[in-house]
Design a protein around this motif. Structure first.
Motif, short mmCIF file in Angstrom:
data_model
loop_
_atom_site.label_atom_id
_atom_site.label_comp_id
_atom_site.label_asym_id
_atom_site.label_seq_id
_atom_site.Cartn_x
_atom_site.Cartn_y
_atom_site.Cartn_z
N GLY A 1 20.02 -37.91 -26.73
CA GLY A 1 19.37 -39.19 -26.47
C GLY A 1 17.87 -39.18 -26.67
N ASP A 2 17.37 -38.33 -27.56
CA ASP A 2 15.93 -38.25 -27.79
C ASP A 2 15.38 -39.51 -28.43
OD1 ASP A 2 15.97 -35.69 -26.79
OD2 ASP A 2 15.98 -34.71 -28.76
N MET A 3 14.11 -39.79 -28.14
CA MET A 3 13.39 -40.89 -28.78
C MET A 3 12.86 -40.41 -30.14
SD MET A 3 13.46 -43.58 -26.94
CE MET A 3 14.03 -43.98 -25.29
N GLY A 4 12.74 -41.34 -31.06
CA GLY A 4 12.13 -41.01 -32.34
C GLY A 4 10.70 -40.56 -32.14
N PHE A 5 10.17 -39.86 -33.11
CA PHE A 5 8.80 -39.32 -33.03
C PHE A 5 7.82 -40.45 -32.75
CE2 PHE A 5 4.92 -37.97 -35.54
CZ PHE A 5 4.46 -37.06 -34.59
N LEU A 6 7.14 -40.37 -31.59
CA LEU A 6 6.12 -41.31 -31.13
C LEU A 6 6.67 -42.70 -30.80
CD1 LEU A 6 3.11 -40.42 -33.49
CD2 LEU A 6 3.77 -39.38 -31.30
N SER A 7 7.99 -42.84 -30.74
CA SER A 7 8.60 -44.13 -30.39
C SER A 7 8.76 -44.23 -28.87
CB SER A 7 9.97 -44.28 -31.04
OG SER A 7 9.87 -44.39 -32.44
N MET B 1 4.07 -39.37 -23.50
CA MET B 1 3.70 -38.82 -24.81
C MET B 1 4.08 -37.34 -24.87
SD MET B 1 2.41 -39.45 -27.81
CE MET B 1 1.38 -40.93 -27.72
N GLU B 2 3.78 -36.60 -23.78
CA GLU B 2 4.13 -35.18 -23.75
C GLU B 2 5.65 -35.00 -23.83
OE1 GLU B 2 2.39 -33.71 -20.19
OE2 GLU B 2 0.37 -33.51 -21.03
N ALA B 3 6.38 -35.87 -23.14
CA ALA B 3 7.85 -35.80 -23.16
C ALA B 3 8.38 -36.08 -24.57
CB ALA B 3 8.44 -36.78 -22.16
N ASN B 4 7.75 -37.03 -25.26
CA ASN B 4 8.19 -37.35 -26.61
C ASN B 4 7.96 -36.18 -27.56
OD1 ASN B 4 7.49 -38.53 -29.51
ND2 ASN B 4 8.88 -39.99 -28.51
N LEU B 5 6.81 -35.56 -27.43
CA LEU B 5 6.51 -34.40 -28.28
C LEU B 5 7.47 -33.26 -27.98
CD1 LEU B 5 2.59 -34.38 -28.19
CD2 LEU B 5 4.10 -35.33 -29.96
N ALA B 6 7.77 -33.04 -26.71
CA ALA B 6 8.70 -31.99 -26.34
C ALA B 6 10.09 -32.26 -26.91
CB ALA B 6 8.76 -31.85 -24.82
N ALA B 7 10.54 -33.53 -26.83
CA ALA B 7 11.85 -33.89 -27.35
C ALA B 7 11.94 -33.68 -28.86
CB ALA B 7 12.17 -35.34 -27.00
N ASN B 8 10.78 -33.80 -29.53
CA ASN B 8 10.74 -33.61 -30.97
C ASN B 8 10.26 -32.22 -31.36
OD1 ASN B 8 11.38 -36.29 -32.52
ND2 ASN B 8 10.23 -36.91 -30.69
N ILE C 1 7.61 -30.42 -30.65
CA ILE C 1 6.22 -30.28 -31.08
C ILE C 1 5.41 -29.77 -29.90
CG2 ILE C 1 4.18 -31.53 -31.90
CD1 ILE C 1 6.14 -33.51 -33.23
N PRO C 2 4.68 -28.69 -30.07
CA PRO C 2 3.91 -28.12 -28.96
C PRO C 2 2.99 -29.17 -28.34
CG PRO C 2 3.90 -26.64 -30.85
CD PRO C 2 4.50 -27.93 -31.32
N ALA C 3 3.09 -29.32 -27.02
CA ALA C 3 2.27 -30.31 -26.32
C ALA C 3 0.78 -30.00 -26.47
CB ALA C 3 2.66 -30.35 -24.84
N ALA C 4 0.44 -28.73 -26.70
CA ALA C 4 -0.97 -28.34 -26.84
C ALA C 4 -1.65 -29.05 -27.99
CB ALA C 4 -1.06 -26.83 -27.02
N MET C 5 -0.85 -29.50 -28.99
CA MET C 5 -1.45 -30.21 -30.13
C MET C 5 -2.12 -31.49 -29.68
SD MET C 5 1.34 -29.60 -33.21
CE MET C 5 0.31 -30.40 -34.44
N LEU C 6 -1.60 -32.09 -28.59
CA LEU C 6 -2.18 -33.33 -28.09
C LEU C 6 -3.59 -33.10 -27.56
CD1 LEU C 6 -1.51 -36.34 -27.56
CD2 LEU C 6 -0.68 -35.66 -25.29
N TYR C 7 -3.84 -31.86 -27.18
CA TYR C 7 -5.14 -31.55 -26.56
C TYR C 7 -6.03 -30.71 -27.48
CZ TYR C 7 -2.56 -33.25 -22.58
OH TYR C 7 -1.80 -34.03 -21.74
N GLY C 8 -5.79 -30.83 -28.78
CA GLY C 8 -6.69 -30.22 -29.75
C GLY C 8 -6.30 -28.85 -30.25
N ASP C 9 -5.23 -28.25 -29.71
CA ASP C 9 -4.80 -26.92 -30.17
C ASP C 9 -3.87 -27.09 -31.36
OD1 ASP C 9 -4.23 -24.27 -30.48
OD2 ASP C 9 -3.02 -24.08 -28.65
N VAL C 10 -4.46 -27.40 -32.50
CA VAL C 10 -3.69 -27.62 -33.73
C VAL C 10 -3.79 -26.37 -34.60
CG1 VAL C 10 -3.43 -29.04 -35.79
CG2 VAL C 10 -4.16 -30.10 -33.63
N LYS C 11 -2.68 -25.69 -34.73
CA LYS C 11 -2.66 -24.42 -35.46
C LYS C 11 -2.68 -24.64 -36.97
CE LYS C 11 -0.14 -21.86 -31.88
NZ LYS C 11 1.02 -20.98 -31.60
#
Length: 598
Positions: free
Chosen positions: A466-472, A555-562, A564-574
């Motif tokens: 039952g995941d939401m689409g990316f950023l939906s 937003m963090e839950a959506n990223l986790a469901a997809n 995607i590391p939640a750290a990316m939301l806070y600038g930790d973009v590898k």
């Protein structure tokens, strides 16, 4: 010294056509769509008229069968190469109707111009032109008078020479005396050898499968309802993809409508679900394997021929029993409840659209497992869970992608010996140990194939969970897969192309998410660091640029469901390579969590 396993004998076309009409040579394709264009039929007749060779025919005589009274009966010849040519001659010279791709009965009319000695496909203009005989079949009609035909033609075509026209018509009638060589294969050859022979001599033709042999064997049987059984198989497959065909069956095949098959399969015409659209090979494989406990279709051909595997003789009683069991298997396959349950089980596992079905053989064996489980009276909930887990395991491990027949045969024999649940419970943990999820699967996901079983299972997992689409905020992955979904690059494709990365790199499945098209468009080619920064601002009362999520927790839950590391939301973009490695691990764990709830 090598032994020749065939004989070659020339026969007049007239004799061959007589054999076909009498059933001495079986052409099962007469009961199936005729695939030649009418122009090819025209060219065939012209070649015969010019005295050109038209190739050999290859026949394989069925084994001599021991009858119930102890006597023997010689088997019929089955034409395994040259079916279209002989059908073309039957249709054009004898006026026999054939089935087209829409299963409509049609006539192929080839016109002949006696003055120009040329052939053409009949059309309205030619039919109005008195210089043409509109259908060459009239020349070969035994009730037709050649003298009357020539006289009528010359009367209608002033200035034509009656003597010349008569000679031309006689030449045309003489094409049935042209000889065609028949290669007759030894009857003791097994089906695999016959298949290999066909492939070697006809590499440019359509491949011949063991299912084709089985269908031929079914179609030519008159004693045990083989022809009607073959129609049931063909018609069900056609109805699954073309529901309107039901009306054509009602109008054009009253015998089938009156048979026991029609009422039991007509429901398929009202089904819009295309998750499982079986071919005749699929139907045969499921019906045979589930009913006979064998996985190799060559065994079906042998059993339908009456093969006694112990004595290696051919017996009528075995053939009769085999046709009865196959009929039972086909009726189980087309049973509405059974078919509805297997598609329901697939959907309940998250495989909600045909786009998520990448292995027809895995579906086939899942259906076999279901039918065998019903035969064992396994409680519905337990059986459905076993089938879901087996199907998912089969897809993830590619169980039926290599040599499916051998694997089918091994699995069904084990199931027959140990039972469905015991076998499933033994095999699944062995195929999917803990190390698979954390070690093997992340490595397997290092691929750019969007149709890979791993990305397909990942999407099924998101649908099931039952995941939401990316950023939906409100649109689920299920909604997107069932309607219009974009596969979006998390690190945008153009952004990576501008860094000179190759297609195989930027199209890694670990760079894919299922997203709404408007979100995909809004992101465009922006650098991940840039738009993830804007996502955080969106959650802090900033501009709503990407979807409708404005709460940081959601937003963090959506990223986790997809994954995607939640750290990316806070600038930790590898860097891209580091991101792919981490996300493969997260996607593998998502698939593991999905499998646990199946």
């Amino acid at each position: 010294m090598s032994t020749q396993r065939y004989s070659v004998t020339p026969h007049p076309i007239e004799t061959i056509l007589t054999w076909v009409k009498s059933g001495e040579i079986a052409i099962p394709e007469i009961q199936r769509p005729f695939v030649w264009e009418a122009t090819k039929v025209r060219n065939l007749l012209d070649s015969l008229y010019q005295g050109y060779p038209v190739g050999y025919l290859i026949a394989w005589r069925n084994h001599t069968v021991k009858l119930k009274d102890g006597s023997t009966s010689a088997g019929k010849r089955i034409l395994i190469d040259g079916q279209q040519r002989v059908t073309a001659l039957m249709a054009s010279l004898l006026g026999i109707e054939v089935l087209n791709d829409d299963y409509e009965t049609v006539q192929i009319r080839i016109a002949f111009n006696p003055q120009e000695e040329s052939f053409e496909v009949a059309n309205p203009a030619i039919q109005r032109n008195l210089a043409w005989l509109p259908d060459v079949a009239m020349v070969f009609d035994p009730e037709s008078s050649v003298f009357q035909l020539v006289s009528s033609y010359c009367t209608a075509n002033k200035g034509s020479s009656q003597d010349k026209v008569f000679k031309v018509i006689e030449k045309l009638r003489g094409i049935v005396h042209n000889h065609v060589g028949i290669i007759e294969l030894a009857e003791d050859l097994d089906i695999e050898t016959v298949t290999e022979i066909f492939i070697r001599v006809n590499s440019a033709g359509s491949p011949l499968s063991q299912a084709d042999f089985a269908m031929s064997k079914i179609a030519v049987n008159e004693s045990y309802g083989g022809n009607m059984l073959r129609k049931a198989i063909d018609y069900f497959c056609h109805l699954a993809v073309a529901p309107d065909f039901l009306n054509k069956i009602k109008k054009g095949d009253q015998a089938f409508v009156a048979s026991e098959f029609f009422d039991k399969m007509k429901w398929i015409a009202s089904v819009n679900d295309d998750i499982y659209d079986p071919s005749y090979t699929d139907m045969l494989r499921v019906a045979f394997t589930s009913e006979f406990g064998r996985g190799k279709l060559q065994d079906l051909v042998a059993l339908l021929s009456g093969r006694n595997f112990e004595t290696k003789q051919y017996e009528e009683a075995i053939a009769e029993d085999s046709f009865g069991r196959l009929k039972k298997g086909i009726l189980a396959f087309v049973n509405e409840t059974h078919f509805d349950r297997i598609t329901m089980i697939l959907r309940s596992a998250g495989f909600i659209t045909s786009k998520l079905i990448n292995s027809q053989n895995a579906v086939n064996f899942a259906y076999i497992l279901y039918l065998r489980g019903r035969a064992e009276s396994i409680p519905s909930a337990d059986l459905e869970r076993a089938v879901r887990r087996w199907y998912a395991m089969s897809v993830l491990r590619g169980r039926y992608s290599g040599s499916p027949e051998s694997t089918f045969d091994f699995d069904i024999r084990q199931i027959s010996s140990r039972g469905v649940l015991a076998y499933v419970d033994a095999v699944v943990p062995n195929e999917l140990p803990d190390s698979f999820w954390t070690g093997m699967l992340p490595q397997f996901m290092d691929t750019s194939s969007i149709s890979s079983p791993y990305f397909i299972c990942y999407q099924a997992a998101q649908a099931k969970l039952g995941d939401m689409g990316f950023l939906s905020r409100d649109i689920t992955v299920t909604d997107l897969l069932l309607n219009r979904a974009d596969v979006h690059h998390i690190y945008p494709r153009q952004y990576l192309k501008d860094q000179n990365l190759t297609k195989g790199t930027y199209n890694q499945i670990a760079n894919y998410v299922v997203a709404q098209s408007e979100i995909n468009i809004a992101i465009g080619a922006k650098a991940p660091a840039s738009y993830f920064k804007e996502l955080l601002e969106q959650c802090n009362d900033g501009a709503k640029k990407y979807g409708g999520i404005t709460d940081k927790g959601r937003m963090e839950a959506n990223l986790a469901a997809n994954c995607i590391p939640a750290a990316m939301l806070y600038g930790d973009v590898k860097d891209f390579g580091g991101f792919l490695e981490e996300r493969r691990k997260l996607m593998a764990l998502k698939i593991r969590d999905w499998f646990k709830v199946l």
